[in-house]
Design a protein around this motif. Structure first.
Motif, PDB file in Angstrom:
ATOM      1  N   LEU A 207      24.865 -21.902 -16.095  1.00  0.00           N
ATOM      2  CA  LEU A 207      26.071 -22.719 -16.159  1.00  0.00           C
ATOM      3  C   LEU A 207      25.991 -23.895 -15.191  1.00  0.00           C
ATOM      4  CD1 LEU A 207      28.825 -19.951 -16.394  1.00  0.00           C
ATOM      5  CD2 LEU A 207      27.962 -21.426 -18.219  1.00  0.00           C
ATOM      6  N   ALA A 208      25.379 -23.658 -14.026  1.00  0.00           N
ATOM      7  CA  ALA A 208      25.197 -24.753 -13.076  1.00  0.00           C
ATOM      8  C   ALA A 208      24.317 -25.840 -13.686  1.00  0.00           C
ATOM      9  CB  ALA A 208      24.581 -24.230 -11.784  1.00  0.00           C
ATOM     10  N   GLY A 209      23.245 -25.423 -14.367  1.00  0.00           N
ATOM     11  CA  GLY A 209      22.367 -26.378 -15.034  1.00  0.00           C
ATOM     12  C   GLY A 209      23.101 -27.169 -16.095  1.00  0.00           C
ATOM     13  N   VAL A 210      23.995 -26.495 -16.840  1.00  0.00           N
ATOM     14  CA  VAL A 210      24.778 -27.176 -17.871  1.00  0.00           C
ATOM     15  C   VAL A 210      25.677 -28.235 -17.247  1.00  0.00           C
ATOM     16  CG1 VAL A 210      26.604 -26.881 -19.581  1.00  0.00           C
ATOM     17  CG2 VAL A 210      24.709 -25.264 -19.505  1.00  0.00           C
ATOM     18  N   LEU A 211      26.345 -27.871 -16.170  1.00  0.00           N
ATOM     19  CA  LEU A 211      27.238 -28.826 -15.513  1.00  0.00           C
ATOM     20  C   LEU A 211      26.468 -30.037 -14.987  1.00  0.00           C
ATOM     21  CD1 LEU A 211      29.608 -26.390 -13.577  1.00  0.00           C
ATOM     22  CD2 LEU A 211      30.086 -27.686 -15.663  1.00  0.00           C
ATOM     23  N   VAL A 212      25.300 -29.772 -14.386  1.00  0.00           N
ATOM     24  CA  VAL A 212      24.467 -30.875 -13.893  1.00  0.00           C
ATOM     25  C   VAL A 212      24.027 -31.767 -15.048  1.00  0.00           C
ATOM     26  CG1 VAL A 212      22.253 -31.465 -12.839  1.00  0.00           C
ATOM     27  CG2 VAL A 212      23.665 -29.659 -11.840  1.00  0.00           C
ATOM     28  N   GLY A 213      23.511 -31.142 -16.108  1.00  0.00           N
ATOM     29  CA  GLY A 213      23.002 -31.902 -17.247  1.00  0.00           C
ATOM     30  C   GLY A 213      24.074 -32.706 -17.944  1.00  0.00           C
TER      31      GLY A 213
ATOM     32  N   LEU B 140      17.440 -34.071 -17.175  1.00  0.00           N
ATOM     33  CA  LEU B 140      16.248 -33.235 -17.213  1.00  0.00           C
ATOM     34  C   LEU B 140      16.279 -32.151 -16.140  1.00  0.00           C
ATOM     35  CD1 LEU B 140      13.452 -35.853 -17.989  1.00  0.00           C
ATOM     36  CD2 LEU B 140      14.730 -34.389 -19.555  1.00  0.00           C
ATOM     37  N   VAL B 141      16.886 -32.439 -15.005  1.00  0.00           N
ATOM     38  CA  VAL B 141      17.042 -31.409 -13.975  1.00  0.00           C
ATOM     39  C   VAL B 141      17.944 -30.287 -14.495  1.00  0.00           C
ATOM     40  CG1 VAL B 141      18.099 -30.904 -11.729  1.00  0.00           C
ATOM     41  CG2 VAL B 141      16.580 -32.872 -11.980  1.00  0.00           C
ATOM     42  N   GLY B 142      19.041 -30.668 -15.158  1.00  0.00           N
ATOM     43  CA  GLY B 142      19.926 -29.660 -15.744  1.00  0.00           C
ATOM     44  C   GLY B 142      19.235 -28.825 -16.793  1.00  0.00           C
ATOM     45  N   VAL B 143      18.473 -29.482 -17.678  1.00  0.00           N
ATOM     46  CA  VAL B 143      17.734 -28.774 -18.722  1.00  0.00           C
ATOM     47  C   VAL B 143      16.685 -27.850 -18.101  1.00  0.00           C
ATOM     48  CG1 VAL B 143      16.121 -29.052 -20.651  1.00  0.00           C
ATOM     49  CG2 VAL B 143      18.135 -30.527 -20.484  1.00  0.00           C
ATOM     50  N   ALA B 144      15.990 -28.336 -17.082  1.00  0.00           N
ATOM     51  CA  ALA B 144      14.971 -27.523 -16.411  1.00  0.00           C
ATOM     52  C   ALA B 144      15.592 -26.277 -15.793  1.00  0.00           C
ATOM     53  CB  ALA B 144      14.264 -28.351 -15.343  1.00  0.00           C
TER      54      ALA B 144
END
Length: 318
Positions: A121-127, A274-278
């Protein structure tokens, strides 16, 4: 062989955005995509018939309709809107926005109470923050209308990838892709014609014909074959890297071939996405034994059939 196949997926699928951009210079966008997928489906079907015979296409009515639905979502609306959007935005910006597909998939999972991990979820928010920033500041690469259309294309790809693991699909992966491409291509033909697109063969440039041929052979056949082979012969952690590399390849080729601007906003927004996706991929793949779906990976070539939904989807550019 693994690195050779991975190089093909990196370069070919990353280059399909450029191919689409050049093809639609003199071919109407939806009709160009229709021609691409119908011809690719015919070639793939012919190969499958020679290799495995008619039994490869054995499927129930429910399985056929499932593949047809996914084909419409991935190719008719997904790839169709991408092709339309590339009339208004740069190919590099389109690729970066399409990279958000894995993020929407996690959102859909949350909506059906399949609660992802906290880091996911953190990655989703970042992305999604990167998508928002790029959408608001990346106008130098194109119009706001084009940005909205390509985001809608991304959502359509994500929906197609999401439902593909939850509905009946044909047993043979290549037959599934053939059905998806022929139905998706037919849908594009109907939509393009309905919206007034007409193919004036005399007005099509050699450059656009070559780009279309490249999309058919390299994007929809060679790239697809290489990705399918990688799914069974390479570690998930390695195969998943195409999700980060394809957008970078698309941005670089757009700048080199079409002289598209690479602004600070595009670089920063793209890196955040890309950071969020990664983060999503690296977190989710720890709990799975299979590579992620490639709903959109190559600019539009449908992925091999899946029996269950995975956390991420490709890249349509292929």
């Amino acid at each position: 062989m693994v690195w050779g196949a991975l190089a093909i997926v990196y370069v070919v699928w990353g280059s399909t955005y450029l191919g689409i951009g050049i093809a639609i210079e003199s071919i109407p966008p939806m009709l160009s995509a229709a021609i691409r997928f119908i011809i690719a489906a015919a070639l793939l079907s012919g190969f499958l018939l020679v290799r495995s015979g008619p039994a490869a296409f054995k499927m129930s009515r429910r399985q056929f309709l499932g593949a047809a639905l996914v084909g419409v979502l991935l190719l008719t609306t997904g790839n169709g809107m991408l092709s339309v959007a590339e009339q208004y935005i740069s190919t590099g910006l389109a690729a970066l926005l399409v990279a958000s597909v894995p993020l929407w998939l996690v959102v859909f999972r949350f909506a059906v109470r399949d609660r992802p991990k906290t880091l996911t979820l953190a990655g989703v928010l970042v992305g999604i923050g990167g998508v928002g920033a790029l959408s608001l500041t990346g106008a130098e690469g194109g119009s706001e209308v084009g940005i909205v259309v390509v985001l809608l294309a991304s959502v359509s790809w994500a929906v197609g990838s999401f439902v593909s693991g939850r509905i009946a699909m044909p047993a043979n992966a290549l037959a599934t892709s053939a059905v998806e491409m022929v139905v998706g291509g037919a849908g594009l033909l109907v939509l393009g014609t309905g919206f007034g697109e007409r193919l004036d063969v005399s007005a099509v440039t050699t450059r656009s014909w070559l780009a279309l041929a490249y999309l058919i052979v390299a994007g929809s056949l060679i790239g697809f074959t290489a990705f399918s082979w990688l799914l069974g012969n390479a570690p998930i952690s390695l195969v998943s890297t195409y999700a980060y590399v394809n957008p970078a390849v698309a941005v670089a080729l757009g700048a080199l071939v079409l002289s598209e601007p690479i602004t600070v906003q595009v670089i920063v927004g793209g890196l955040v996405i890309l950071v969020g996706v990664a983060l999503v991929i690296s977190t989710e793949r720890k709990g799975t034994t299979r590579a992620p779906d490639a709903g959109a990976g190559d600019g539009g070539t449908p992925p091999p059939a899946r029996r269950r939904a995975e956390p991420v989807a490709e890249q349509p550019g292929g």
